[in-house]
Each structure stands twice: as C-alpha cells, then as structure tokens.
Design a protein around this motif. Structure first.
Motif, PDB file in Angstrom:
ATOM      1  N   TYR A 189     -15.604  65.737 -12.144  1.00 31.22           N
ATOM      2  CA  TYR A 189     -15.829  64.332 -12.480  1.00 31.22           C
ATOM      3  C   TYR A 189     -14.547  63.536 -12.238  1.00 31.22           C
ATOM      4  CZ  TYR A 189     -17.516  60.340 -15.297  1.00 31.22           C
ATOM      5  OH  TYR A 189     -17.912  59.097 -15.742  1.00 31.22           O
ATOM      6  N   TYR A 190     -13.439  64.113 -12.674  1.00 26.20           N
ATOM      7  CA  TYR A 190     -12.159  63.414 -12.503  1.00 26.20           C
ATOM      8  C   TYR A 190     -11.839  63.216 -11.023  1.00 26.20           C
ATOM      9  CZ  TYR A 190      -7.362  61.958 -13.139  1.00 26.20           C
ATOM     10  OH  TYR A 190      -6.204  61.227 -13.119  1.00 26.20           O
ATOM     11  N   ASP A 191     -12.086  64.264 -10.230  1.00 31.09           N
ATOM     12  CA  ASP A 191     -11.792  64.189  -8.800  1.00 31.09           C
ATOM     13  C   ASP A 191     -12.571  63.060  -8.137  1.00 31.09           C
ATOM     14  OD1 ASP A 191     -10.032  66.247  -8.970  1.00 31.09           O
ATOM     15  OD2 ASP A 191     -11.394  67.787  -8.193  1.00 31.09           O
ATOM     16  N   SER A 192     -13.773  62.796  -8.674  1.00 27.55           N
ATOM     17  CA  SER A 192     -14.580  61.748  -8.038  1.00 27.55           C
ATOM     18  C   SER A 192     -14.310  60.364  -8.622  1.00 27.55           C
ATOM     19  CB  SER A 192     -16.062  62.132  -8.135  1.00 27.55           C
ATOM     20  OG  SER A 192     -16.819  61.154  -8.775  1.00 27.55           O
ATOM     21  N   LYS A 193     -13.936  60.291  -9.911  1.00 28.67           N
ATOM     22  CA  LYS A 193     -13.814  58.982 -10.571  1.00 28.67           C
ATOM     23  C   LYS A 193     -12.399  58.638 -11.042  1.00 28.67           C
ATOM     24  CE  LYS A 193     -18.563  58.798 -11.827  1.00 28.67           C
ATOM     25  NZ  LYS A 193     -19.497  57.681 -11.749  1.00 28.67           N
ATOM     26  N   GLU A 194     -11.512  59.620 -11.026  1.00 31.51           N
ATOM     27  CA  GLU A 194     -10.167  59.414 -11.586  1.00 31.51           C
ATOM     28  C   GLU A 194     -10.201  59.068 -13.067  1.00 31.51           C
ATOM     29  OE1 GLU A 194      -7.150  59.526  -9.805  1.00 31.51           O
ATOM     30  OE2 GLU A 194      -8.096  60.040  -7.900  1.00 31.51           O
ATOM     31  N   ARG A 195     -11.282  59.508 -13.736  1.00 27.72           N
ATOM     32  CA  ARG A 195     -11.360  59.267 -15.177  1.00 27.72           C
ATOM     33  C   ARG A 195     -11.823  60.544 -15.862  1.00 27.72           C
ATOM     34  NH1 ARG A 195     -14.566  54.834 -13.515  1.00 27.72           N
ATOM     35  NH2 ARG A 195     -16.357  55.820 -14.491  1.00 27.72           N
ATOM     36  N   CYS A 196     -11.441  60.687 -17.125  1.00 25.85           N
ATOM     37  CA  CYS A 196     -11.894  61.823 -17.933  1.00 25.85           C
ATOM     38  C   CYS A 196     -13.337  61.551 -18.364  1.00 25.85           C
ATOM     39  CB  CYS A 196     -10.986  61.980 -19.148  1.00 25.85           C
ATOM     40  SG  CYS A 196     -11.683  62.948 -20.497  1.00 25.85           S
ATOM     41  N   ILE A 197     -14.223  62.518 -18.159  1.00 26.43           N
ATOM     42  CA  ILE A 197     -15.638  62.309 -18.492  1.00 26.43           C
ATOM     43  C   ILE A 197     -15.826  62.114 -20.001  1.00 26.43           C
ATOM     44  CG2 ILE A 197     -16.144  64.807 -18.581  1.00 26.43           C
ATOM     45  CD1 ILE A 197     -18.955  64.060 -17.436  1.00 26.43           C
ATOM     46  N   PHE A 198     -15.018  62.795 -20.789  1.00 28.59           N
ATOM     47  CA  PHE A 198     -15.116  62.634 -22.248  1.00 28.59           C
ATOM     48  C   PHE A 198     -14.686  61.223 -22.647  1.00 28.59           C
ATOM     49  CE2 PHE A 198     -14.752  67.218 -21.685  1.00 28.59           C
ATOM     50  CZ  PHE A 198     -15.639  67.734 -22.607  1.00 28.59           C
ATOM     51  N   CYS A 199     -13.624  60.715 -22.021  1.00 33.59           N
ATOM     52  CA  CYS A 199     -13.185  59.341 -22.313  1.00 33.59           C
ATOM     53  C   CYS A 199     -14.314  58.363 -21.988  1.00 33.59           C
ATOM     54  CB  CYS A 199     -11.936  58.990 -21.509  1.00 33.59           C
ATOM     55  SG  CYS A 199     -10.431  59.816 -22.081  1.00 33.59           S
ATOM     56  N   ASP A 200     -14.995  58.585 -20.851  1.00 31.99           N
ATOM     57  CA  ASP A 200     -16.114  57.715 -20.479  1.00 31.99           C
ATOM     58  C   ASP A 200     -17.244  57.800 -21.503  1.00 31.99           C
ATOM     59  OD1 ASP A 200     -14.818  56.783 -18.283  1.00 31.99           O
ATOM     60  OD2 ASP A 200     -16.292  57.461 -16.801  1.00 31.99           O
ATOM     61  N   ILE A 201     -17.544  59.021 -21.938  1.00 31.71           N
ATOM     62  CA  ILE A 201     -18.608  59.194 -22.937  1.00 31.71           C
ATOM     63  C   ILE A 201     -18.239  58.485 -24.239  1.00 31.71           C
ATOM     64  CG2 ILE A 201     -19.701  60.909 -24.460  1.00 31.71           C
ATOM     65  CD1 ILE A 201     -19.675  62.838 -22.026  1.00 31.71           C
ATOM     66  N   ILE A 202     -17.009  58.687 -24.689  1.00 33.76           N
ATOM     67  CA  ILE A 202     -16.572  58.071 -25.946  1.00 33.76           C
ATOM     68  C   ILE A 202     -16.659  56.555 -25.851  1.00 33.76           C
ATOM     69  CG2 ILE A 202     -14.549  57.693 -27.432  1.00 33.76           C
ATOM     70  CD1 ILE A 202     -13.760  60.665 -26.613  1.00 33.76           C
ATOM     71  N   SER A 203     -16.219  56.021 -24.729  1.00 35.32           N
ATOM     72  CA  SER A 203     -16.247  54.567 -24.553  1.00 35.32           C
ATOM     73  C   SER A 203     -17.689  54.045 -24.573  1.00 35.32           C
ATOM     74  CB  SER A 203     -15.518  54.239 -23.246  1.00 35.32           C
ATOM     75  OG  SER A 203     -15.998  53.064 -22.689  1.00 35.32           O
ATOM     76  N   GLN A 204     -18.577  54.729 -23.874  1.00 38.82           N
ATOM     77  CA  GLN A 204     -19.986  54.328 -23.869  1.00 38.82           C
ATOM     78  C   GLN A 204     -20.600  54.455 -25.264  1.00 38.82           C
ATOM     79  OE1 GLN A 204     -22.367  56.056 -20.692  1.00 38.82           O
ATOM     80  NE2 GLN A 204     -24.270  55.800 -21.842  1.00 38.82           N
ATOM     81  N   GLU A 205     -20.292  55.529 -25.960  1.00 39.09           N
ATOM     82  CA  GLU A 205     -20.866  55.746 -27.292  1.00 39.09           C
ATOM     83  C   GLU A 205     -20.340  54.716 -28.293  1.00 39.09           C
ATOM     84  OE1 GLU A 205     -23.369  57.265 -27.626  1.00 39.09           O
ATOM     85  OE2 GLU A 205     -23.440  59.232 -26.697  1.00 39.09           O
ATOM     86  N   LEU A 206     -19.058  54.397 -28.202  1.00 39.68           N
ATOM     87  CA  LEU A 206     -18.515  53.399 -29.133  1.00 39.68           C
ATOM     88  C   LEU A 206     -19.116  52.025 -28.846  1.00 39.68           C
ATOM     89  CD1 LEU A 206     -14.778  54.525 -29.420  1.00 39.68           C
ATOM     90  CD2 LEU A 206     -16.530  54.629 -31.215  1.00 39.68           C
ATOM     91  N   ASP A 207     -19.384  51.736 -27.578  1.00 41.80           N
ATOM     92  CA  ASP A 207     -20.046  50.477 -27.219  1.00 41.80           C
ATOM     93  C   ASP A 207     -21.452  50.388 -27.809  1.00 41.80           C
ATOM     94  OD1 ASP A 207     -18.057  49.285 -25.837  1.00 41.80           O
ATOM     95  OD2 ASP A 207     -18.896  49.624 -23.830  1.00 41.80           O
ATOM     96  N   SER A 208     -22.239  51.458 -27.592  1.00 46.65           N
ATOM     97  CA  SER A 208     -23.647  51.396 -28.032  1.00 46.65           C
ATOM     98  C   SER A 208     -23.765  51.658 -29.530  1.00 46.65           C
ATOM     99  CB  SER A 208     -24.495  52.404 -27.250  1.00 46.65           C
ATOM    100  OG  SER A 208     -24.679  53.590 -27.990  1.00 46.65           O
ATOM    101  N   GLY A 209     -22.951  52.536 -30.034  1.00 49.93           N
ATOM    102  CA  GLY A 209     -22.928  52.796 -31.473  1.00 49.93           C
ATOM    103  C   GLY A 209     -24.058  53.659 -31.992  1.00 49.93           C
ATOM    104  N   LYS A 210     -25.089  53.893 -31.200  1.00 46.57           N
ATOM    105  CA  LYS A 210     -26.275  54.529 -31.789  1.00 46.57           C
ATOM    106  C   LYS A 210     -26.142  56.022 -32.064  1.00 46.57           C
ATOM    107  CE  LYS A 210     -28.606  54.598 -27.296  1.00 46.57           C
ATOM    108  NZ  LYS A 210     -29.689  54.065 -26.487  1.00 46.57           N
ATOM    109  N   ARG A 211     -25.112  56.635 -31.517  1.00 49.50           N
ATOM    110  CA  ARG A 211     -24.890  58.054 -31.831  1.00 49.50           C
ATOM    111  C   ARG A 211     -23.530  58.274 -32.500  1.00 49.50           C
ATOM    112  NH1 ARG A 211     -28.159  58.263 -27.156  1.00 49.50           N
ATOM    113  NH2 ARG A 211     -26.334  57.676 -25.951  1.00 49.50           N
TER     114      ARG A 211
END
Lengths: 332, 332
Positions: A189-211
């Motif tokens: 994932y990092y090789d393709s996006k230059e981002r940590c997949i867990f960081c992306d998940i955390i950011s999405q989850e904190l945005d939506s809040g539902k989980r």
C-alpha cells in the motif's frame, strides 16, 4: 441483506450478518470472575514454586523471588521453546525446519489474585506495558530472535491455564505468518500511495466516527471494518508509530485507553474471556513508514472452532457499528 | 528439543513440542456419541420443519420432502448469505464490500440419527461425496459464485449446532483468503520447478513412509509435516488432480479411505469432535497443473482459542510421526 466485507490489511473476507445482528445479551460465555481459594503459583508467598524471575518491580529492600513485588516476569515453567542452543536450520526434502529455540515468558501483572487488567489500578496497567517494553528491548539483543509475540489469554476458554492475571510472550527466530503478511500488505500500500494504510484507516474512521469507541490524546480504539469476532476491538496510536514504544517515555495514555476498553467490554459482555495480541514491526525493520503497531482485542463469545480455522473466512453476527455503540454507551 | 517446522504451502510455522509429546489419552474432549431422544429436524418424518430439499437421494416412488430418503440437501434455515440479489460491489473510502450473496446449504448425510460418517455404510459415505460433487457442479453454473467451501463440523465443540450427521457448503462470490494463498503459493512453486508442490510432498512422504497413515489404489492419508493440531490428517489423490471430482466416475476409493481414517480417529481419540474442509481449486481455474485438491481433517482436542487466532502461529504437542503411528496401529 448480509454484507461481505474485506479487511484491507490482511485481505480476509468476513460475512457480517446485518439482519440477525446479535446483541451483547445473546452471547453466553463463562464470566471471568475470580474464584477464591486453591493454590496459585503466581500468588505472593509461592515464588519458590515458579522458575526464578527475570525481572520484577519490587522495593529495593526485598530480595528476588520473595514477596513484596508488584509485577514479575518469569520463564514459562512449561516453555514451548527452549532458550539455549543453536537454530540449526535444515531441510528435509521439500520441508524446512529448525530447532525450537526461543523464549517463552510469563508476565504476572499483579500480586492480587482477585484483580484483572480492568480492575487493577491504572498505574499497574502502565507497569504491565513497561514490562512488555523492557522485555522487548532486552530480547532484541539476542540476534537469534526476529520477533516477539506478546499476548494475553484471559479466561480458560481463551486458553489461560491459570486464573491469576498474566500475559505471555514468545520470542521467535522467525516472523509469524500473520505479521509477515501484514508487513507485506502495508508495504505494498505504501509503495503505491506513499502513505501508511493504518494512518489512512484511522483518518477515515475519525472522520466518520461510526466505528470509533473512544479516543484520548494519543490513541484511538475502534471496531475494525471487517471484524472476525463480535466486539473485536483495535487500539492504535493516532500518530504514525511503526513499533511498540512509550512516546515521551510514558505509557499513561495507552494504559488509560486499554483499561477503559477492557472495562467497557467487561461491562457490556459480563467479563467475557478474551485474547489480545500486540502487533508490532519485526526487530529488523522496527522503524518504517508503512506499518503501524496496534493491539487487537478478541472477546471469545462465539464458538469459532468450525470451518473458520481452515478457510480463513469468518461469519460475524454483530456488525461493528452496533458493537461500537454498545461499547461506547457502557456506563463504567 | 522442540522443533520449528514450516508448512511449505501456507508458509505458517508450527512449534512441535517433541519432548512433552502428548499421547492420545492425554486429550480430554467430549466424546461425540449420539444421544437418544429429543426432537431432531433432520430425522425422517420432520421434513416439513426444514426448508424444501434442493436434491435428495430417494426412491422415485416417494415425493420430495417426505420420508424414504437416504440423503437430503437443503438450504440452511439460518443462512449466513442470501441467494437472491446482486453483488453490488462498492467501496467506502479505503474499505471494500459487497452484498452478502451466496448459498448456504446443509447435506443431511443419513436418515439414521445414531450414525456418523464413520459408522454409516461405506456406500452412504460415497453418496455424501456424490452430493458434494453434484452441488459443486450445479453451483458452478451461477456466474456470481467463485468458490464453494465444503466443510463438516462434527460435535458441538467443533461448531455443530445439531447432532444429526451433516455437512455444510457455502457458495461464495469471492475466493477465501486461505484458498487464494494456497493457489498463489503452489503456483509460485510450479513456476520455479514445473512441478506440483503437493505431488512432490506426496512422493517424498510415500518414500519415507513415516507420516503415511494409509493409502489405497488412488488416495493417501498422511499427517502433514507441520500440523497445526494433534492428529491433523490430510487425504489427497496420489495422482495430480487439481479439483474435486470422481475419477472413473467413482467415489468408492475416496469413501473407503475417508471412512477408514475417521474410524481410526474415533478409535484412537474416542470419537472426538472434528472439522474437515475440502480444499479444491476455484471455479475459474479448476483445471491446472499447480494445485492439488485435498481434504484436511482437524480433530478438536486442544483449546486453540488462544493467541493462535491472531498470530498465525501454532503450538502442537503431538509430533505428526507419533500421531501417524497411533492412527496406523488402531485396530478398527
């Protein structure tokens, strides 16, 4: 309509049975309330019945392997691996094997037989986390070891053979399959996006809040999108941290969120048996941009001894959004 | 000295505790002897209490969903997946999901509540295998499905909610993780060696003999080199067969070896709970040179509810060479 959900890190698929969503009271599992009486080798006064301690938190005035301690780390009396010897890696035709070299240790988390991680003082939970860290740091020096698996079995159903609150660690000359897969997947994932997949998940989850069950200054506890088990909960650092360590030399925030989540689980599910497993980067690549250490807590509510073992495919009767609500609203 | 062994197909590592090798009598698990009495929806006369049968083996003179059958296949009354609808594959940020479309069926293996796969007639076992094959062939026509998972949970500990002998199948719009991994790994081996890894394993095992429990004209039963569980047993065709089908239009040899192994397991371990899972190639690549279908039988003897779940790392107290001896020598 049930849903098929994919865990983006492991790639496993899970059926979430949305319609017959099970509520906490639908699960019957033995409550982990402590029983009184009986001999316990982990209780103070019985130090002579265990292997000698590796480290202990105790007043300087007390000698090793005597009462007075608040936490002890010992070799497992019946170790799965042996500490002395060479690996002697070898093949047998198409097969690969090596000697079972490793460390198998027990962390006795409290002298009080009646306490659990959720009922001891928060300071005591901090000490447990420090013990993990100290042992990791020490075992890293042994060049035979590639990974240390830190885990807790709470309750007999979860695999604990003794009731007295303890965790275990196994230092291994190999990186376990699950860890290796997580590393490879997050690296891809990092090789393709230059981002940590867990960081992306955390950011999405904190945005939506539902989980999101809870967050404090440094950590977040959430129900993963595709949980294998009802009420499966992950605790992750909000900032990118590839391996388990105390930021600002403190485990206070981590102890706070861990104990809070365990209290909520105890409240909602009546002290269920559970396992937790620390997922951290292997020694050789501790500092990296792609992996994100975290703790996975798996309450043992369903008899998952069926086909799931062999198929890598799971059926979960409780949607994580509902589990989140129950846990979030628990009055602790 | 314990040994660390690697399963060459999955890549998982297993600790084999050679020294404290556990004998069959060291395991206490509930015996799966049938109880008498009580209402059973799978017994003849109660056909109206189940969903209508999909296929049944019954005399032409008997109407569907009435007594007289020797085997019935039904939709699961509480299906994990729903047969009608579109997949509607979609994303939610970093996550992937789709509707829980699939089939969930039950194969009632015998009308006799008291029988199990090991005690029914060998001809009845053949019929069970034919039922698997017929359902696979039928479900393959539904282009939504990529894989059919066929499995059996024997005993409550193994996940069976009803005692009456039955298997299950789940048709899936995805290929489960474990299957995908096995396909990829065996393809990689083939790409490098131009040989099927299972064929190589079988050839090596038949040469050494030390993990071969039994073989007949077409199949071999062996203890895998790196078993997750004590007495884990695999049954494989000796010739290269990439997917489950009846060679020469007969399941007689397969029924013979399967029933024999189950009888040996019952004898040595006192009718333990077990799971078995059919591993076969996904529909889209049924005919191939690299994968080799097989059946994995996993007796439920140890409480594996601990850290193994999350780590992909296993501790097995019984060396497969010893399990082989016990099973081979069982007087059945």
């Amino acid at each position: 309509m049930p849903e098929l959900r994919k865990d983006p890190i492991s790639g496993r698929w899970v059926i979430i049975s949305v319609e017959r969503g099970k509520r906490p009271t639908d699960f019957i599992s033995p409550s982990q309330k402590r029983k009184a009486g009986g001999f316990c080798p982990f209780c103070p006064g019985n130090e002579h019945t265990t292997p000698p301690e590796i480290i202990a938190f105790r007043p300087a005035s007390t000698p090793p392997n005597s009462p007075g301690w608040t936490l002890r780390v010992l070799p497992n009396k019946f170790p799965a691996l042996q500490i002395h010897g060479d690996l002697n890696k070898r093949g047998e035709g198409v097969f690969d094997m090596m000697n079972g070299i490793g460390a198998h240790e027990v962390i006795i988390e409290t002298p009080d037989h009646q306490l659990s991680l959720s009922t001891m003082s928060q300071r005591a939970v901090e000490d447990v986390l420090w013990a993990y860290y100290f042992r990791l740091t020490d075992l890293k020096k042994d060049i035979r070891f590639k990974y240390v698996l830190i885990f807790k079995n709470e309750g007999e159903v979860a695999g604990a053979s003794l009731e007295h609150s303890h965790s275990q660690l196994i230092a291994l000359p190999i990186v376990p399959k699950t860890v290796r897969e997580e590393m490879e997947s997050s690296k891809k994932y990092y090789d393709s996006k230059e981002r940590c997949i867990f960081c992306d998940i955390i950011s999405q989850e904190l945005d939506s809040g539902k989980r999101v069950i809870y967050e404090n200054d440094r950590y977040v506890a959430l129900s993963p999108f595709a949980p294998r088990d009802p009420f499966e909960t992950w605790i992750l650092p909000k900032n990118h941290e590839s391996y388990f360590y105390p930021p600002d030399k403190s485990f206070a925030s981590l102890a706070e969120i861990l104990q809070r989540i365990l209290k909520q689980i105890d409240k909602v599910l009546d002290m269920p048996p559970y396992n937790f497993i620390l997922h951290t980067s292997p020694f050789k690549e501790e500092m990296n941009d792609y992996y994100h250490w975290h703790l996975e807590i798996l309450p043992r509510l369903t008899r998952r001894a069926g086909f799931e073992w062999g198929s890598g495919f799971f059926i979960n009767p409780t949607p994580p959004e509902e589990a989140t609500k129950f846990l979030r609203e628990a009055k602790i």
